[in-house]
Design an enzyme around this catalytic site. Structure first.
Site, PDB file in Angstrom:
ATOM      1  N   CYS A 166     103.084 -19.689  46.304  1.00  0.00           N
ATOM      2  CA  CYS A 166     103.514 -19.229  44.989  1.00  0.00           C
ATOM      3  C   CYS A 166     102.567 -19.723  43.893  1.00  0.00           C
ATOM      4  O   CYS A 166     101.881 -20.719  44.056  1.00  0.00           O
ATOM      5  CB  CYS A 166     104.924 -19.737  44.690  1.00  0.00           C
ATOM      6  SG  CYS A 166     106.117 -19.421  45.988  1.00  0.00           S
ATOM      7  N   HIS A 226      91.109 -16.748  85.180  1.00  0.00           N
ATOM      8  CA  HIS A 226      92.392 -17.426  85.337  1.00  0.00           C
ATOM      9  C   HIS A 226      93.523 -16.654  84.662  1.00  0.00           C
ATOM     10  O   HIS A 226      94.518 -17.255  84.256  1.00  0.00           O
ATOM     11  CB  HIS A 226      92.311 -18.847  84.779  1.00  0.00           C
ATOM     12  CG  HIS A 226      91.364 -19.722  85.528  1.00  0.00           C
ATOM     13  ND1 HIS A 226      91.579 -20.112  86.836  1.00  0.00           N
ATOM     14  CD2 HIS A 226      90.158 -20.260  85.174  1.00  0.00           C
ATOM     15  CE1 HIS A 226      90.577 -20.861  87.253  1.00  0.00           C
ATOM     16  NE2 HIS A 226      89.698 -20.963  86.261  1.00  0.00           N
ATOM     17  N   LYS A 245      97.135 -18.047  50.429  1.00  0.00           N
ATOM     18  CA  LYS A 245      95.880 -18.795  50.400  1.00  0.00           C
ATOM     19  C   LYS A 245      96.108 -20.282  50.641  1.00  0.00           C
ATOM     20  O   LYS A 245      95.455 -20.896  51.467  1.00  0.00           O
ATOM     21  CB  LYS A 245      95.189 -18.590  49.048  1.00  0.00           C
ATOM     22  CG  LYS A 245      93.822 -19.260  48.947  1.00  0.00           C
ATOM     23  CD  LYS A 245      92.839 -18.649  49.908  1.00  0.00           C
ATOM     24  CE  LYS A 245      91.470 -19.280  49.818  1.00  0.00           C
ATOM     25  NZ  LYS A 245      90.570 -18.758  50.851  1.00  0.00           N
ATOM     26  N   LYS A 296      89.820 -14.053  61.926  1.00  0.00           N
ATOM     27  CA  LYS A 296      89.433 -13.205  60.801  1.00  0.00           C
ATOM     28  C   LYS A 296      89.893 -11.765  61.019  1.00  0.00           C
ATOM     29  O   LYS A 296      90.427 -11.126  60.124  1.00  0.00           O
ATOM     30  CB  LYS A 296      87.913 -13.221  60.603  1.00  0.00           C
ATOM     31  CG  LYS A 296      87.380 -14.422  59.902  1.00  0.00           C
ATOM     32  CD  LYS A 296      87.869 -14.491  58.465  1.00  0.00           C
ATOM     33  CE  LYS A 296      87.905 -15.922  57.979  1.00  0.00           C
ATOM     34  NZ  LYS A 296      88.957 -16.745  58.567  1.00  0.00           N
ATOM     35  N   GLU A 325      93.734 -11.464  60.824  1.00  0.00           N
ATOM     36  CA  GLU A 325      94.245 -11.742  59.482  1.00  0.00           C
ATOM     37  C   GLU A 325      94.184 -10.510  58.584  1.00  0.00           C
ATOM     38  O   GLU A 325      95.148 -10.211  57.870  1.00  0.00           O
ATOM     39  CB  GLU A 325      93.432 -12.873  58.822  1.00  0.00           C
ATOM     40  CG  GLU A 325      93.820 -14.266  59.226  1.00  0.00           C
ATOM     41  CD  GLU A 325      92.987 -15.312  58.509  1.00  0.00           C
ATOM     42  OE1 GLU A 325      93.537 -16.346  58.136  1.00  0.00           O
ATOM     43  OE2 GLU A 325      91.764 -15.093  58.324  1.00  0.00           O
ATOM     44  N   ARG A 354      97.085 -15.791  46.017  1.00  0.00           N
ATOM     45  CA  ARG A 354      97.830 -16.816  46.735  1.00  0.00           C
ATOM     46  C   ARG A 354      98.904 -16.231  47.653  1.00  0.00           C
ATOM     47  O   ARG A 354      99.438 -16.911  48.505  1.00  0.00           O
ATOM     48  CB  ARG A 354      98.476 -17.790  45.732  1.00  0.00           C
ATOM     49  CG  ARG A 354      97.459 -18.592  44.951  1.00  0.00           C
ATOM     50  CD  ARG A 354      98.126 -19.407  43.871  1.00  0.00           C
ATOM     51  NE  ARG A 354      98.901 -20.511  44.406  1.00  0.00           N
ATOM     52  CZ  ARG A 354      98.424 -21.736  44.644  1.00  0.00           C
ATOM     53  NH1 ARG A 354      97.155 -21.998  44.407  1.00  0.00           N
ATOM     54  NH2 ARG A 354      99.198 -22.683  45.118  1.00  0.00           N
ATOM     55  N   GLU A 396      87.399 -18.363  65.563  1.00  0.00           N
ATOM     56  CA  GLU A 396      87.339 -18.010  64.146  1.00  0.00           C
ATOM     57  C   GLU A 396      87.160 -16.510  63.964  1.00  0.00           C
ATOM     58  O   GLU A 396      87.760 -15.906  63.071  1.00  0.00           O
ATOM     59  CB  GLU A 396      86.196 -18.776  63.468  1.00  0.00           C
ATOM     60  CG  GLU A 396      86.011 -18.465  61.989  1.00  0.00           C
ATOM     61  CD  GLU A 396      87.214 -18.776  61.122  1.00  0.00           C
ATOM     62  OE1 GLU A 396      87.233 -18.319  59.960  1.00  0.00           O
ATOM     63  OE2 GLU A 396      88.155 -19.457  61.594  1.00  0.00           O
ATOM     64  N   TRP A 411     106.634 -16.283  46.591  1.00  0.00           N
ATOM     65  CA  TRP A 411     106.533 -15.951  48.004  1.00  0.00           C
ATOM     66  C   TRP A 411     107.836 -16.425  48.621  1.00  0.00           C
ATOM     67  O   TRP A 411     108.108 -17.625  48.683  1.00  0.00           O
ATOM     68  CB  TRP A 411     105.341 -16.655  48.628  1.00  0.00           C
ATOM     69  CG  TRP A 411     104.953 -16.182  49.997  1.00  0.00           C
ATOM     70  CD1 TRP A 411     104.276 -15.041  50.319  1.00  0.00           C
ATOM     71  CD2 TRP A 411     105.193 -16.856  51.240  1.00  0.00           C
ATOM     72  NE1 TRP A 411     104.080 -14.963  51.675  1.00  0.00           N
ATOM     73  CE2 TRP A 411     104.628 -16.061  52.269  1.00  0.00           C
ATOM     74  CE3 TRP A 411     105.819 -18.054  51.592  1.00  0.00           C
ATOM     75  CZ2 TRP A 411     104.681 -16.414  53.613  1.00  0.00           C
ATOM     76  CZ3 TRP A 411     105.883 -18.403  52.926  1.00  0.00           C
ATOM     77  CH2 TRP A 411     105.308 -17.596  53.919  1.00  0.00           C
ATOM     78  N   ASN A 424     107.363 -24.102  42.696  1.00  0.00           N
ATOM     79  CA  ASN A 424     106.716 -23.929  43.993  1.00  0.00           C
ATOM     80  C   ASN A 424     107.197 -25.041  44.913  1.00  0.00           C
ATOM     81  O   ASN A 424     107.369 -26.179  44.475  1.00  0.00           O
ATOM     82  CB  ASN A 424     105.191 -24.039  43.879  1.00  0.00           C
ATOM     83  CG  ASN A 424     104.574 -22.865  43.166  1.00  0.00           C
ATOM     84  OD1 ASN A 424     105.241 -21.882  42.882  1.00  0.00           O
ATOM     85  ND2 ASN A 424     103.290 -22.974  42.872  1.00  0.00           N
ATOM     86  N   GLY A 425     107.376 -24.737  46.200  1.00  0.00           N
ATOM     87  CA  GLY A 425     107.793 -25.745  47.155  1.00  0.00           C
ATOM     88  C   GLY A 425     109.184 -25.472  47.682  1.00  0.00           C
ATOM     89  O   GLY A 425     109.710 -24.364  47.576  1.00  0.00           O
TER      90      GLY A 425
END
Length: 608
Positions: A2, A504, A603, A485, A488, A27, A481, A75, A101-102
């Site tokens: 947020c 395997h 973010k 990407k 995402e 964010r 990575e 959010w 926020n939180g």
């Protein structure tokens, strides 16, 4: 996650708040709103959806009227995304408005207590209890009231408060969530990210845990958790606001991909003095380096992947055991650490909740901690014993690019310096690697100068629903990575596997048309990778290779290949990352995805 912006000054607050919220959109959020105080009343406008919808409801920021206000992008955690659950929240009597926020862990207890006293709640959020609690506890003194609210809250929070009881004032309080104070000329700001206020000031103060602030247009007063006044030293940000804007690029992510030569240069070159590596104020000498029995590298997401690259490099050249651990696992694993363990904490934002908790646990266990972060004066930077800033500059896109490659570059410097101190690397190899690290920006630029082949591959494969990434050694870290990407920002299922593990179980997933991206930059492992490539093709899968000039022979057995500039095997993960960032970007662009703000992601992840 947020976003928060607050303003007090001589200008109309609404347009400033709206602009600040636009700068916080990266964010991640599902609703937004502002509250403005006109001296007598608090006007609130909020809505589910994007800031653009809020702009329409506020007539382009022309209402509500007033010179004091707070804004928020939410959010959802407690309560579904809706107009009523959006911030700001207003107390029942209309005197207090709050953005938060939180997570307030004891909100149910507070809410039940207040409801028993006749308070009626409007939303399903945990945040509303802050506004209602402030109204209930108000005793005629706003500073005492804010302190009393802080004492009742359990959890994590960054909070902005305005009240008709203090019509020219914004209050701010913080615990385990980022919140900065911007100091302007005849105006002051609160913000969850400096980008929200950078257009107006370059002078900031970071609130510490448990601290709170009282801001008017001309004053900024700070208090500790007991309500005692404290002095705070401002710091200056030299980022120009243009560095937080797109500068003609279609997306922030592409802009930030292209900023990597500059970012890596800023991370590396100031730390190299002749043949010496100087890591700012971090003291690494024979005494403390030789006292280290092991190193823990801790991060989340891409920071964790950077740590895997760092583990390989440090173990190879320092001959010290290195554990790379996900922060979310570390804090619940009863880690074995002590004063002979060096803990390296990696975070782009410096505010990642799991990573911050891991840092505190490592310190409590006696470990010396070094933070590798990008954001100046962030919580992790302040909490760690030492800090190495990456100097990547503002990173707006949710999917990290320059944040990741500068973290890897920083870990190379740490590892190389320690290796020399321990005499585990020859002087010739040390100087060679030092020189080649400084050449990385030029090699990254070479990739960026012609992206046509990567773009062609991306357009060819963008309709596929599943992509596998394989590699060995540091190429496996690069695979992790690269897969992250792609998933995402394009929403394609992407998985990375150590190539030797194909036999395997993973090979059972390969069928006609399955796309596998094989990373082949490690010369010593080229033949092993070739066997893995042939195994995929024998199941009628398609293979796209990422190789170097030394390993490009594998292209004969692949459906396509991108050859990167010549690079030392140990440093190739930086170049591979850039190539795979571009691939993910162009795939997502071809699919029409919201690249900078992918769904359900944020973010700075400031909740567990």
């Amino acid at each position: 996650m947020c976003g928060i912006i607050g303003y007090t000054g001589g200008k109309q607050a609404s347009p400033i708040l709206i602009k600040g919220l636009e700068r916080l959109e990266y964010r991640g959020y599902d609703s937004s709103g502002i509250a403005v105080l006109d001296g007598t009343n608090i006007g609130i406008i909020k809505t589910r959806g994007k800031v653009e919808a809020l702009k329409k409801k506020t007539d382009g920021g022309n209402k509500p009227h007033g010179t004091v206000g707070i804004g928020h992008t939410r959010w959802a955690t407690h309560g579904v995304p809706s107009d009523v659950n959006s911030h700001p929240h207003l107390s029942q009597d209309g005197r207090f408005a709050v953005v938060h926020n939180g997570i307030i862990e004891n909100y149910a207890e507070i809410k039940s207590d207040l409801e028993s006293k006749g308070v009626v709640f409007a939303s399903d959020t945990d945040s509303e209890v802050i506004a209602q609690l402030a109204a209930y506890l108000y005793n005629g003194n706003m500073t005492d009231t804010v302190r009393a609210v802080c004492e009742r809250l359990v959890g994590s929070y960054a909070v902005g408060i305005i009240s008709t009881e203090a019509p020219d004032t914004v209050y701010a309080m913080r615990k385990d969530n980022p919140l900065v104070i911007g100091l302007g000329k005849n105006e002051n700001f609160i913000a969850s990210d400096i980008a929200a206020a950078l257009e107006h000031t370059h002078e900031f103060v970071q609130l510490g845990d448990g601290e709170f602030a009282r801001l008017t247009s001309h004053t900024a007063t700070f208090f500790d958790r007991d309500g005692n006044r404290i002095e705070k030293t401002p710091y200056s940000i030299d980022w120009d606001i243009s560095r937080a804007e797109k500068a003609g690029y279609p997306h922030f992510m592409l802009k930030e991909i292209y900023e990597q030569p500059r970012a890596i240069t800023d991370t590396v070159r100031p730390r190299i003095k002749g043949n010496e590596i100087v890591l700012d104020k971090i003291v690494l000498d024979a005494h403390n380096v030789n006292s280290i029995d092991k190193i823990d590298i801790i991060g989340c997401g891409s920071a964790y992947h950077a740590g895997i690259v760092g583990k390989s490099f440090i173990e190879k050249y320092c001959r010290i055991r290195v554990n790379c651990v996900l922060a979310s696992e570390y804090i619940y694993s009863d880690p074995i650490t002590d004063n002979r363990t060096l803990t390296i904490i990696i975070s782009q934002s410096g505010e990642t909740a799991d990573t911050l908790a891991a840092l505190k646990l490592a310190k409590k266990s006696g470990s010396h901690t070094v933070a590798v972060v990008n954001v100046l004066e962030s919580a992790i930077a302040r909490e760690a014993d030492d800090v190495l800033y990456t100097h990547a500059g503002p990173e707006i896109a949710v999917a990290t690019t320059k944040g990741y490659t500068t973290q890897v570059a920083a870990l190379y410097l740490i590892g190389l310096k320690m290796a020399r101190i321990k005499h585990n690397i020859s002087e010739d190899r040390y100087k060679s690697l030092l020189r080649k690290i400084t050449e990385l920006p030029e090699k990254v630029q070479h990739i960026l100068d012609d992206t046509s082949k990567i773009k062609t591959f991306a357009e060819k494969y963008s309709s596929h629903k599943c992509v596998f990434f394989i590699g060995r050694g540091t190429d496996y870290a690069a695979s992790l990575e690269g897969a992250l990407k792609l998933k995402e920002i394009s929403y394609i299922h992407a998985e990375a596997y150590a190539a030797g593990e194909l036999k395997h179980g993973t090979i059972s997933l390969i069928e006609k048309g399955t796309i596998t991206i094989a990373i082949v930059t490690q010369s010593a492992l080229q033949q092993k990778m070739l066997s893995n490539i042939k195994a995929v093709q024998s199941r009628y899968g398609s293979v796209l290779a990422i190789a170097t000039p030394k390993t490009s022979d594998v292209g004969e057995f692949c459906d396509g290949m991108f050859v990167m500039p010549e690079c030392d095997d140990d440093l190739s993960p930086v170049l591979t990352a850039v190539a795979l960032q571009l691939f993910a970007y162009y795939v997502a662009a071809d699919r029409g995805c919201d690249i900078d703000k992918p769904r359900n992601l944020a973010k700075s992840v400031t909740v567990e």
